[in-house]
Design a protein around this motif. Structure first.
Motif, PDB file in Angstrom:
ATOM      1  N   UNK A   1     -30.233   8.886   0.600  1.00  0.00           N
ATOM      2  CA  UNK A   1     -30.750   7.889  -0.343  1.00  0.00           C
ATOM      3  C   UNK A   1     -30.525   8.350  -1.786  1.00  0.00           C
ATOM      4  N   UNK A   2     -30.789   9.612  -2.050  1.00  0.00           N
ATOM      5  CA  UNK A   2     -30.577  10.133  -3.402  1.00  0.00           C
ATOM      6  C   UNK A   2     -29.103  10.094  -3.795  1.00  0.00           C
ATOM      7  N   UNK A   3     -28.215  10.398  -2.852  1.00  0.00           N
ATOM      8  CA  UNK A   3     -26.779  10.352  -3.135  1.00  0.00           C
ATOM      9  C   UNK A   3     -26.302   8.920  -3.369  1.00  0.00           C
ATOM     10  N   UNK A   4     -26.832   7.974  -2.597  1.00  0.00           N
ATOM     11  CA  UNK A   4     -26.475   6.565  -2.807  1.00  0.00           C
ATOM     12  C   UNK A   4     -26.883   6.129  -4.216  1.00  0.00           C
ATOM     13  N   UNK A   5     -28.105   6.448  -4.582  1.00  0.00           N
ATOM     14  CA  UNK A   5     -28.590   6.065  -5.912  1.00  0.00           C
ATOM     15  C   UNK A   5     -27.738   6.700  -7.020  1.00  0.00           C
ATOM     16  N   UNK A   6     -27.250   7.890  -6.779  1.00  0.00           N
ATOM     17  CA  UNK A   6     -26.483   8.612  -7.788  1.00  0.00           C
ATOM     18  C   UNK A   6     -25.039   8.137  -7.888  1.00  0.00           C
ATOM     19  N   UNK A   7     -24.415   7.815  -6.749  1.00  0.00           N
ATOM     20  CA  UNK A   7     -22.967   7.646  -6.737  1.00  0.00           C
ATOM     21  C   UNK A   7     -22.469   6.252  -6.346  1.00  0.00           C
ATOM     22  N   UNK A   8     -23.168   5.520  -5.516  1.00  0.00           N
ATOM     23  CA  UNK A   8     -22.600   4.274  -4.985  1.00  0.00           C
ATOM     24  C   UNK A   8     -22.396   3.250  -6.102  1.00  0.00           C
ATOM     25  N   UNK A   9     -21.152   2.817  -6.267  1.00  0.00           N
ATOM     26  CA  UNK A   9     -20.818   1.856  -7.308  1.00  0.00           C
ATOM     27  C   UNK A   9     -20.580   2.458  -8.671  1.00  0.00           C
ATOM     28  N   UNK A  10     -20.577   3.783  -8.767  1.00  0.00           N
ATOM     29  CA  UNK A  10     -20.313   4.451 -10.040  1.00  0.00           C
ATOM     30  C   UNK A  10     -18.807   4.580 -10.219  1.00  0.00           C
ATOM     31  N   UNK A  11     -18.288   3.978 -11.298  1.00  0.00           N
ATOM     32  CA  UNK A  11     -16.836   3.898 -11.498  1.00  0.00           C
ATOM     33  C   UNK A  11     -16.195   3.306 -10.240  1.00  0.00           C
ATOM     34  N   UNK A  12     -15.303   4.051  -9.587  1.00  0.00           N
ATOM     35  CA  UNK A  12     -14.614   3.512  -8.405  1.00  0.00           C
ATOM     36  C   UNK A  12     -15.106   4.192  -7.123  1.00  0.00           C
TER      37      UNK A  12
END
Length: 432
Positions: free
Chosen positions: A182-193
């Motif tokens: 969950x923390x990784x999704x919040x940090x990375x999903x949809x960030x840039x490409x």
């Protein structure tokens, strides 16, 4: 803006279903790339050159093929250090080679170094997007995404979730895997490409409680992926039956857990029954075909014809490190032979489709990558049909000017040396 000149080749549909109508080949073509890194126009080179200002840089690849960037729908970046490890089938290979290698990814710096090498190999081989396994360590995903972000690559990755049947050093729990993912999704999903994949390794290494945690993540974040393995090895399938006696088959484990849906990509799928294929089709899942891996560790032959009959999207995967090459050209080389052994054919057009538009469809990214189409991101590869002395000699002895004959020879004989250039979002990142 930039103008690229060359022979354009891509697909509007699956050539195994619509034949040559799906093949879009334009000799002496051109692509105009806008300042946002997207394809602004395509057409005959003479037409586009007459339209644009003389100040627009021109990259002349005439005599070579410009194709969409290739897409690897299943690969393990942490297994790069142990590619080509000798002598085992799947379950022993995991315990003897894969698991010990993955333990080192508790260290961010180690993970970042491997990610750098891995991404170098992808780009050098003309692969511009991949669906990637990390390890159980969240820092393995952070390191991978940091390196992918530096290059502006479209990549999908996830932290492995394993709470049983693995070494203690690689074991998490249902709740810690949920919280870390969950923390990784919040940090990375949809960030840039960059996009995230919920990643239970495979059914034997997750308890029902952990599979339920995966379901919770998918419900909370409907645009993430689900990435796992299925039906790769016969002993693996028997083991799943012992661990999940209430499930009718391997796919039913994931089905009962609520993990099957669009953006669920399952690697291998060699030993699936008709009920499982119907379930995958009904839930709009995709399969990743990994021929070099399947042959290397003796897993079996992918039944592409049966899977096509169920209208399941299929992409191509290298599955490094059980897979033996980062090259999607070499992956097609082996995929062709896998079909030959079953009395079937896999044309070069069909193989290149699987590595481009087919991969984009498997990843639910059609219209974004996988085609030389106006509005698509300009991830592009330039193929050199005469990259080696042997390839040049072979091209001189083609029986006709047929494009398929030329492409087939290129894909059977080609490897990283056939990648003349790789463009990422309109920027040239690799030249040979």
């Amino acid at each position: 803006m930039k103008l690229l000149l060359g022979d354009l080749l891509d697909f509007t549909d699956d050539p195994s279903k619509t034949g040559l109508d799906a093949v879009r080949y334009l000799p002496d073509g051109a692509l105009l790339i806008d300042d946002q890194g997207r394809i602004a126009d395509r057409g005959a080179a003479s037409d586009l050159q007459s339209k644009v200002s003389s100040s627009v840089p021109v990259y002349d690849y005439r005599g070579k093929l410009i194709i969409p960037g290739m897409i690897d729908t299943h690969v393990h970046y942490p297994q790069t250090p142990m590619i080509a490890a000798y002598g085992e089938q799947l379950l022993t290979w995991l315990t003897e080679h894969a698991f010990p290698t993955e333990e080192a990814f508790a260290d961010y710096d180690h993970a970042a170094g491997v990610a750098e090498t891995f991404l170098n190999e992808l780009v050098r081989n003309g692969t511009t997007t991949a669906l990637v396994f990390g390890t159980v360590h969240p820092q393995s995903v952070d390191a991978f995404f940091d390196k992918a972000q530096e290059r502006n690559l479209r990549m999908i990755c996830g932290k492995v979730m394993m709470d049983r049947n693995c070494p203690d050093a690689l074991k998490d729990t249902a709740e810690t895997s949920y919280a870390e993912s969950k923390a990784l999704i919040d940090k990375w999903h949809g960030k840039d490409r960059l996009q995230y994949a919920v990643t239970p390794r495979f059914a034997p290494t997750s308890t029902p409680e952990q599979l339920d945690a995966c379901k919770r993540l998918l419900e909370e974040y409907p645009t993430v992926y689900m990435h796992t393995h299925t039906s790769e090895n016969k002993k693996e399938c028997e083991w799943v039956g012992e661990l999940f006696p209430e499930s009718s088959d391997y796919i039913d484990v994931y089905q009962q857990a609520g993990l099957l849906r669009r953006r669920s990509v399952l690697a291998h799928g060699i030993h699936l029954c008709d009920r499982e294929l119907h379930a995958l089709a009904d839930h709009k899942c995709a399969l990743a075909h990994c021929p070099t891996s399947n042959l290397f560790i003796g897993s079996g032959l992918f039944p592409l014809k049966r899977i096509r009959e169920h209208n399941i999207h299929v992409g191509m995967g290298t599955d490094v490190g059980a897979g033996t090459s980062f090259s999607m050209l070499q992956t097609y080389n082996e995929a062709y032979k896998v079909q030959q052994l079953q009395g079937e054919k896999l044309s070069a057009y069909e193989g290149l489709y699987l590595a481009t538009l087919g991969g984009a469809r498997a990843l639910d990214l059609e219209g974004t990558i996988g085609q030389l189409e106006t509005g698509c991101e300009a991830d592009l590869v330039v193929l050199d049909p005469e990259a080696t002395d042997l390839m040049r000699f072979r091209m001189q002895h083609l029986r006709s000017e047929d494009v398929h004959e030329k492409l087939f020879a290129l894909m059977m004989l080609g490897d990283d040396r056939a990648i003349r250039a790789t463009w990422i979002m309109g920027e040239n990142q690799h030249n040979r």
